[in-house]
Scaffold this motif. Structure first.
Motif, short mmCIF file in Angstrom:
data_model
loop_
_atom_site.label_atom_id
_atom_site.label_comp_id
_atom_site.label_asym_id
_atom_site.label_seq_id
_atom_site.Cartn_x
_atom_site.Cartn_y
_atom_site.Cartn_z
N ALA A 165 0.86 -1.19 0.00
CA ALA A 165 0.00 0.00 0.00
C ALA A 165 0.89 1.24 0.00
CB ALA A 165 -0.90 0.00 1.24
N LYS A 166 0.33 2.35 -0.41
CA LYS A 166 1.11 3.60 -0.44
C LYS A 166 1.69 3.91 0.94
CE LYS A 166 0.95 8.39 -1.83
NZ LYS A 166 0.19 9.48 -2.42
N HIS A 167 0.92 3.65 1.99
CA HIS A 167 1.38 3.95 3.35
C HIS A 167 2.27 2.86 3.92
CE1 HIS A 167 -2.31 1.57 3.80
NE2 HIS A 167 -1.68 1.03 4.83
N ALA A 168 2.38 1.72 3.23
CA ALA A 168 3.19 0.60 3.72
C ALA A 168 3.73 -0.18 2.52
CB ALA A 168 2.36 -0.30 4.62
N PRO A 169 4.68 0.44 1.79
CA PRO A 169 5.18 -0.20 0.58
C PRO A 169 6.17 -1.33 0.87
CG PRO A 169 6.38 1.82 1.00
CD PRO A 169 5.29 1.75 2.04
N TRP A 170 6.24 -2.23 -0.06
CA TRP A 170 7.25 -3.28 -0.02
C TRP A 170 8.39 -2.88 -0.93
CZ3 TRP A 170 7.83 -7.67 2.76
CH2 TRP A 170 6.71 -8.16 3.45
N THR A 171 9.60 -3.23 -0.55
CA THR A 171 10.76 -3.10 -1.42
C THR A 171 11.35 -4.50 -1.56
OG1 THR A 171 11.22 -0.86 -0.62
CG2 THR A 171 13.03 -2.01 -1.72
N ILE A 172 11.46 -4.94 -2.79
CA ILE A 172 12.09 -6.23 -3.06
C ILE A 172 13.59 -5.93 -3.20
CG2 ILE A 172 12.16 -8.27 -4.55
CD1 ILE A 172 9.35 -7.62 -3.30
N VAL A 173 14.38 -6.51 -2.31
CA VAL A 173 15.80 -6.21 -2.26
C VAL A 173 16.60 -7.42 -2.74
CG1 VAL A 173 17.72 -5.51 -0.77
CG2 VAL A 173 15.40 -4.70 -0.28
N PRO A 174 17.34 -7.26 -3.85
CA PRO A 174 18.25 -8.34 -4.25
C PRO A 174 19.30 -8.48 -3.15
CG PRO A 174 17.98 -6.72 -6.02
CD PRO A 174 17.37 -6.13 -4.77
N ALA A 175 19.35 -9.65 -2.51
CA ALA A 175 20.14 -9.77 -1.29
C ALA A 175 21.25 -10.83 -1.36
CB ALA A 175 19.21 -10.07 -0.11
N ASN A 176 21.58 -11.31 -2.54
CA ASN A 176 22.69 -12.25 -2.62
C ASN A 176 23.98 -11.60 -2.15
OD1 ASN A 176 21.11 -14.33 -3.54
ND2 ASN A 176 22.02 -14.44 -5.57
N ALA A 177 24.18 -10.34 -2.48
CA ALA A 177 25.35 -9.59 -2.02
C ALA A 177 24.92 -8.75 -0.82
CB ALA A 177 25.89 -8.70 -3.13
N LYS A 178 25.47 -9.08 0.34
CA LYS A 178 25.04 -8.41 1.58
C LYS A 178 25.33 -6.91 1.55
CE LYS A 178 25.35 -12.53 4.44
NZ LYS A 178 25.95 -13.14 5.62
#
Length: 170
Positions: A136-149
């Motif tokens: 939601a606009k007030h609670a967005p998700w961010t998909i973070v590529p996390a293979n590299a810390k």
């Protein structure tokens, strides 16, 4: 600004006697404190689904509860940032093997970590559903590529700084 990290493990007997959002709500940070939840109410639409711990009629309606709960928090000044730390199945295996072989990190390894890998595809579907149904606009998700810390940390740090700057302007 203070920072408080709250880990959420399996619910205690006292927590199970309440509604599933009770333990999360009581752990929300007061004004001026950054709260980081390590796992959270999302386990109640992921783990319970993958392991069939609750019927779909129960976990399915929780998406709306979560959206409403986060909207309530946002309306009262809480900045909500949600991150899905996406690693590949191969990277996860490498990290588990490294953890297993290192005396410094072996204590972190839970035998269930290997068993949970058997449910990779089910978790992927459950996460996709949770992300799409609670963004939601007030609670967005961010998909973070996390293979590299280092990259994971950079993306999250920049996101937090951007959110605080936006808040300051308002």
């Amino acid at each position: 600004i203070g920072v408080r990290v709250t880990p959420f493990k399996a619910p205690t007997v006292d927590e199970l006697a309440q509604d599933y959002l009770w333990r999360v709500h009581k752990s929300c940070p007061p004004k001026g404190i950054i709260g980081i939840f390590n796992r959270s109410h999302y386990e109640d639409v992921l783990v319970v689904r993958v392991h069939d711990l609750a019927p779909k009629s129960v976990w399915g309606e929780r998406f709306g509860h979560i959206r409403d709960f986060e909207e309530l928090l946002a309306e009262h000044g809480t900045i909500i940032l949600k991150y899905f730390l996406h690693i590949t199945k191969k990277e996860q295996e490498e990290r588990l093997l490294e953890r297993e072989e290192s005396p410094e990190t072996a204590w972190k390894l839970n035998p269930n970590d290997w068993k949970e890998r058997d449910h990779w595809d089910e978790y992927t579907g459950a996460y996709e559903d949770a992300i799409s149904r609670t963004a939601a606009k007030h609670a967005p998700w961010t998909i973070v590529p996390a293979n590299a810390k280092w990259y994971r940390n950079l993306v999250i740090a920049e996101s937090v700084v951007d959110a605080l700057k936006r808040r300051r302007k308002n």
